[in-house]
Design a protein around this motif. Sequence first.
Motif: not given
Length: 157
Positions: A63-84
């Motif tokens: 995740a981009d610490p400045a904006t809290g946004a992330c690249e589209v390619s990482h969105a699925q992985e971020l959701l998975w990581l946050r659930r874990r």
Amino acid sequence: MMFDLLNAMIAGDLLERTASTPRVQQAVELSLAPVFLLVGIGGIMNVMMARLIWLAGRIERLADPATGACEVSHAQELLWLRRRRQFARIAIKFSTGAAVIISFEIALLFVSVYITAPIGTLVAGLWVLTIGLLITGLIYFLRETLLAADGSGKIKP
């Protein structure tokens, strides 16, 4: 004057009860099983914390610490990581609760040698509560582990 006499009698009785080496030995023996359980809980929590720290670090890197946004390619992985991470946090909370309760039980078992109040039911209830909290924490940790083994957060080519 009367208060001082009463206080001296109580203090003398308490000193007499706690000065006995066999009583102290009995208190330590009563506390050993819960102490071993506490050590085991600590070991389990060490593993849980290591996973949580890894998850938090990975989320932070993606995740981009400045904006809290992330690249589209990482969105699925971020959701998975946050659930874990959510499962790992819950597992740690329940395990910490088990550690707190078992610590309280150890103190009660130690004190029980010196008092005459029947606290066996309370001690048994605390033991069952500890095991229940620990089982719940382990179930959440199992859920996080199964989610990690599934690997559904990885983007497949």
